[in-house]
Design an enzyme around this catalytic site. Sequence first.
Site, PDB file in Angstrom:
ATOM      1  N   TYR A 137      17.909  -1.052 -40.261  1.00 17.97           N
ATOM      2  CA  TYR A 137      17.436   0.297 -39.963  1.00 17.97           C
ATOM      3  C   TYR A 137      15.917   0.242 -39.852  1.00 17.97           C
ATOM      4  CZ  TYR A 137      17.183   5.447 -40.600  1.00 17.97           C
ATOM      5  OH  TYR A 137      16.960   6.794 -40.461  1.00 17.97           O
ATOM      6  N   LYS A 165      19.219  -0.215 -35.929  1.00 12.34           N
ATOM      7  CA  LYS A 165      19.168   1.235 -35.749  1.00 12.34           C
ATOM      8  C   LYS A 165      17.726   1.530 -35.396  1.00 12.34           C
ATOM      9  CE  LYS A 165      19.786   5.695 -38.035  1.00 12.34           C
ATOM     10  NZ  LYS A 165      20.071   6.394 -39.301  1.00 12.34           N
TER      11      LYS A 165
END
Length: 305
Positions: A137, A165
């Site tokens: 992320y 992400k």
Amino acid sequence: MPQFEWKGVMPAVTTKFTKNDTLDLEMFSTNIKAQLDAGVSAIILGGTLGEASTLTAEEKKTLVEHTVDLVNGKVPVILNIAEQSTKDAVAAAENAQRFGASGLMMLPPMRYKATDYETVAYFRTVAQNTDLPIMIYNNPVDYKIEVTLEMFEELLKHENIQAVKESTRDLTNVTRIKNAFGDRLKILCGVDTIALESIVMGAEGWVAGLVCAFPQETVAIYKLALAGRIEEARQIFRWFLPLLELDINPQLVQNIKLAEVATGLGTEYVRPPRLPLQGEERERVLQIIEEGVRSRPELPDYKNI
């Protein structure tokens, strides 16, 4: 190693609570079933939207096991890892695998602003201690640590680090990552307001927030964009944008839970220190949600595209 494709719409689901501050598995199940019916590709638990920082280890176990049972193999269940120490992150990854999760989403070290070297070492250590596939992320806006292309060069030596992400909010990063790594690093847009643009530029998926309240519209945009039906996707996205902007706000959890109430897919209960929206801000958000619900677009048969 469990294999699945990092693509499609992956909702970062909210955690449902009762008024007594316990897990509301009944309403949670209602929401998950709506996500599956809409055609999502995975379920992500324990993210920021899932109020992860307030969940106990036992609650995370309950959520993962309940979700794995509920989805019954239809889609993978992914657990977010957001820990303060490397040791705790390794333990969380081991727990996720034991509970039945099929993959991990991983934030960099929490609270401590690690250097590039420390951040790579952190991710690498976890990757070496789990068989689960990992999505990094990358959100320097909120978490103050950027995972650069040079850092990914090192991290991709680990076969189970497979996706990012992408939440830098820099749309050109999609092309930059594709130019550097081709299909080796799958890209999932992590910012609702630039999701359509990211898909058009080559992102394989969308880790979505407002999907919690509007699953069909979210999946329709993704499927239409992927099929090259850009104008249709654009019209739905234009309707969606005022709602999507509720995701890029410090009170995103309260905002999205309020939207879930409006579509019958949740309740407003949050876990303190979060509290439901009050006063003028509540009225502002409610107006956006009410207008969105009133003007919901008619969707094409997106499931059969």
